[in-house]
Design a protein around this motif. Structure first.
Motif, PDB file in Angstrom:
ATOM      1  N   ILE A   1      -2.326   8.286  -4.771  1.00  0.00           N
ATOM      2  CA  ILE A   1      -1.181   9.187  -4.939  1.00  0.00           C
ATOM      3  C   ILE A   1      -1.117   9.586  -6.410  1.00  0.00           C
ATOM      4  O   ILE A   1      -0.998   8.726  -7.297  1.00  0.00           O
ATOM      5  N   GLY A   2      -1.217  10.868  -6.683  1.00  0.00           N
ATOM      6  CA  GLY A   2      -1.107  11.361  -8.053  1.00  0.00           C
ATOM      7  C   GLY A   2       0.235  12.029  -8.267  1.00  0.00           C
ATOM      8  O   GLY A   2       0.785  12.652  -7.348  1.00  0.00           O
ATOM      9  N   ILE A   3       0.772  11.891  -9.467  1.00  0.00           N
ATOM     10  CA  ILE A   3       2.015  12.583  -9.826  1.00  0.00           C
ATOM     11  C   ILE A   3       1.810  13.217 -11.199  1.00  0.00           C
ATOM     12  O   ILE A   3       1.400  12.561 -12.156  1.00  0.00           O
ATOM     13  N   GLY A   4       2.041  14.529 -11.283  1.00  0.00           N
ATOM     14  CA  GLY A   4       1.793  15.221 -12.546  1.00  0.00           C
ATOM     15  C   GLY A   4       2.068  16.709 -12.439  1.00  0.00           C
ATOM     16  O   GLY A   4       2.577  17.201 -11.427  1.00  0.00           O
ATOM     17  N   GLU A   5       1.702  17.427 -13.494  1.00  0.00           N
ATOM     18  CA  GLU A   5       1.994  18.851 -13.558  1.00  0.00           C
ATOM     19  C   GLU A   5       0.922  19.669 -12.843  1.00  0.00           C
ATOM     20  O   GLU A   5      -0.196  19.200 -12.618  1.00  0.00           O
ATOM     21  N   THR A   6       1.276  20.884 -12.476  1.00  0.00           N
ATOM     22  CA  THR A   6       0.306  21.887 -12.043  1.00  0.00           C
ATOM     23  C   THR A   6       0.318  23.024 -13.059  1.00  0.00           C
ATOM     24  O   THR A   6       1.351  23.329 -13.665  1.00  0.00           O
ATOM     25  N   VAL A   7      -0.835  23.645 -13.248  1.00  0.00           N
ATOM     26  CA  VAL A   7      -0.965  24.716 -14.233  1.00  0.00           C
ATOM     27  C   VAL A   7      -2.151  25.580 -13.828  1.00  0.00           C
ATOM     28  O   VAL A   7      -3.046  25.116 -13.111  1.00  0.00           O
TER      29      VAL A   7
ATOM     30  N   HIS B   1      13.187  23.121 -18.271  1.00  0.00           N
ATOM     31  CA  HIS B   1      13.569  23.553 -16.933  1.00  0.00           C
ATOM     32  C   HIS B   1      12.735  22.884 -15.841  1.00  0.00           C
ATOM     33  O   HIS B   1      12.748  23.308 -14.692  1.00  0.00           O
ATOM     34  N   ASP B   2      12.006  21.828 -16.207  1.00  0.00           N
ATOM     35  CA  ASP B   2      11.282  21.060 -15.203  1.00  0.00           C
ATOM     36  C   ASP B   2      12.263  20.438 -14.210  1.00  0.00           C
ATOM     37  O   ASP B   2      13.389  20.084 -14.566  1.00  0.00           O
ATOM     38  N   GLN B   3      11.796  20.292 -12.969  1.00  0.00           N
ATOM     39  CA  GLN B   3      12.581  19.641 -11.928  1.00  0.00           C
ATOM     40  C   GLN B   3      11.636  18.744 -11.138  1.00  0.00           C
ATOM     41  O   GLN B   3      10.428  18.934 -11.148  1.00  0.00           O
ATOM     42  N   LEU B   4      12.180  17.776 -10.449  1.00  0.00           N
ATOM     43  CA  LEU B   4      11.359  16.929  -9.597  1.00  0.00           C
ATOM     44  C   LEU B   4      12.244  16.348  -8.510  1.00  0.00           C
ATOM     45  O   LEU B   4      13.153  15.572  -8.784  1.00  0.00           O
TER      46      LEU B   4
ATOM     47  N   ILE C   1       4.636  18.878  -2.829  1.00  0.00           N
ATOM     48  CA  ILE C   1       4.730  19.902  -3.865  1.00  0.00           C
ATOM     49  C   ILE C   1       6.000  20.703  -3.614  1.00  0.00           C
ATOM     50  O   ILE C   1       6.157  21.313  -2.560  1.00  0.00           O
ATOM     51  N   ASN C   2       6.911  20.677  -4.566  1.00  0.00           N
ATOM     52  CA  ASN C   2       8.154  21.417  -4.437  1.00  0.00           C
ATOM     53  C   ASN C   2       8.049  22.782  -5.118  1.00  0.00           C
ATOM     54  O   ASN C   2       7.485  22.898  -6.205  1.00  0.00           O
ATOM     55  N   VAL C   3       8.595  23.781  -4.454  1.00  0.00           N
ATOM     56  CA  VAL C   3       8.648  25.128  -5.010  1.00  0.00           C
ATOM     57  C   VAL C   3      10.108  25.540  -5.091  1.00  0.00           C
ATOM     58  O   VAL C   3      10.796  25.606  -4.056  1.00  0.00           O
TER      59      VAL C   3
ATOM     60  N   ALA D   1       5.381  23.537  -8.081  1.00  0.00           N
ATOM     61  CA  ALA D   1       4.576  24.730  -8.333  1.00  0.00           C
ATOM     62  C   ALA D   1       5.504  25.924  -8.414  1.00  0.00           C
ATOM     63  O   ALA D   1       6.603  25.924  -7.852  1.00  0.00           O
ATOM     64  N   GLY D   2       5.058  26.957  -9.106  1.00  0.00           N
ATOM     65  CA  GLY D   2       5.882  28.139  -9.264  1.00  0.00           C
ATOM     66  C   GLY D   2       6.052  28.903  -7.970  1.00  0.00           C
ATOM     67  O   GLY D   2       5.202  28.861  -7.073  1.00  0.00           O
ATOM     68  N   ASN D   3       7.160  29.619  -7.879  1.00  0.00           N
ATOM     69  CA  ASN D   3       7.434  30.461  -6.716  1.00  0.00           C
ATOM     70  C   ASN D   3       6.780  31.824  -6.940  1.00  0.00           C
ATOM     71  O   ASN D   3       7.443  32.851  -7.086  1.00  0.00           O
TER      72      ASN D   3
END
Length: 329
Positions: A7-13, A106-109, A75-77, A52-54
């Motif tokens: 299980i990985g947890i981190g940013e997407t870019v 403005h990060d959210q989780l 992954i939340n959008v 991830a971005g909308n």
């Protein structure tokens, strides 16, 4: 035998890659993300937790996870979110200078915890793992994973662009070190965080109190291992024709985690301490993943190499399962 998961947890870019100031590619990325993609390609049951971005970029990132065998259900959008971008400028040696476009305040989780069982592996790291805005959620998840008996692998990956944040996030860094079973970082990371560039000084003064398993990398310099029982080893870097070093460290992590599963290294083994031979095997696997990643601009191991690793993993797990069945009889 229960199939172990990562299980990985981190940013997407989205990494937009430049050579001689001209764009040559755009690849979904992120520190833990790159490693998780490689693990998915290598046949490891993998899940990624992030946002991830909308937008079209966010849609591409989610699709990319799914195409590479990674569970993207966490992954939340968010309606007003935009995907972060990274501009990576490669020099003649394939090393990159970065410019990041991301609004961290403005990060959210917000996510439902995925299923975690004993001996699963949780990968975490980079600024995402210490960001004060989402720290309560990240820390709670790490606490939960540890309570379930997971192995926690921490890649500090603290870039110079966050040098001004060090004092503010140091308590989070130290808490991550306390959670971690294995810690890896580059010389550059530790210079930014602790003002030190000697692996032994870093280990003795900043790491060993929290965990005894420490790996320090440094580009073309040898990999340094320090572990319990006074184990001290260095491993020469595997020579390869380098196109891009983006993702090199991320894929070293992936290779090491792949080896934990491939060689049946459980939490009990980690707590007792790996043998020198086991360390040799997992470091070598990390280096192979890293070298394969560096042969392209794609941030992860190739699909062809992944297919070979998937076959190897299936055979290894099948052999372990047969051994377990014989032992039960």
């Amino acid at each position: 035998m229960t199939k172990r998961k990562v299980i990985g947890i981190g940013e997407t870019v989205l990494d937009i890659i430049f050579k001689n100031d001209d764009p040559i590619g755009a690849v979904p990325g992120g520190s833990v993300f790159n490693g998780i993609i490689s693990l998915g390609r290598a046949g490891v049951s993998s899940t990624f937790i992030s946002e991830a971005g909308n937008d079209r970029v966010g849609q591409r990132i989610i699709r990319f996870l799914q195409e590479n065998g990674v569970d993207s259900s966490n992954i939340n959008v968010y309606p007003d979110s935009k995907s972060p971008l990274s501009l990576a400028f490669l020099n003649d040696q394939g090393d990159a200078d970065y410019i990041f476009y991301k609004d961290h305040p403005h990060d959210q989780l917000d996510f439902v915890y995925p299923d975690i069982q004993a001996d699963d592996v949780v990968m975490f790291g980079s600024y995402y793992a210490v960001n004060p805005v989402i720290r309560p959620q990240v820390a709670a998840f790490l606490e939960y994973a540890r309570s379930k008996g997971a192995i926690l692998y921490y890649d500090v990956n603290f870039r110079a662009s966050h040098r001004h944040d060090v004092m503010r996030v140091t308590p989070n860094i130290l808490e991550n070190l306390e959670y971690a079973d294995i810690v890896r970082g580059s010389i550059e990371d530790f210079e930014v965080m602790f003002g030190k560039n000697d692996p032994d000084a870093i280990y003795q003064n900043n790491i060993a109190f929290y965990t005894k398993k420490f790996i320090c990398t440094g580009g073309s310099r040898p990999v340094v291992l320090r572990a319990e029982g006074g184990l001290r080893k260095t491993y020469p870097v595997v020579e390869t024709e380098t196109v891009s070093t983006i993702g090199a460290g991320d894929n070293f992590n992936a290779g090491l985690v792949y080896a934990l599963i491939r060689y049946g290294i459980t939490r009990d083994v980690i707590e007792r301490g790996l043998t020198e031979e086991q360390w040799d095997s997992v470091i070598a696997c990390g280096q192979r993943f890293s070298a394969d990643c560096c042969r392209s601009i794609n941030n992860s191991i190739s699909a062809d190499y992944g297919a070979c690793l998937k076959k190897e993993l299936f055979e290894a797990l099948e052999a372990m399962e047969q051994t377990d069945e014989m032992g039960e009889k």
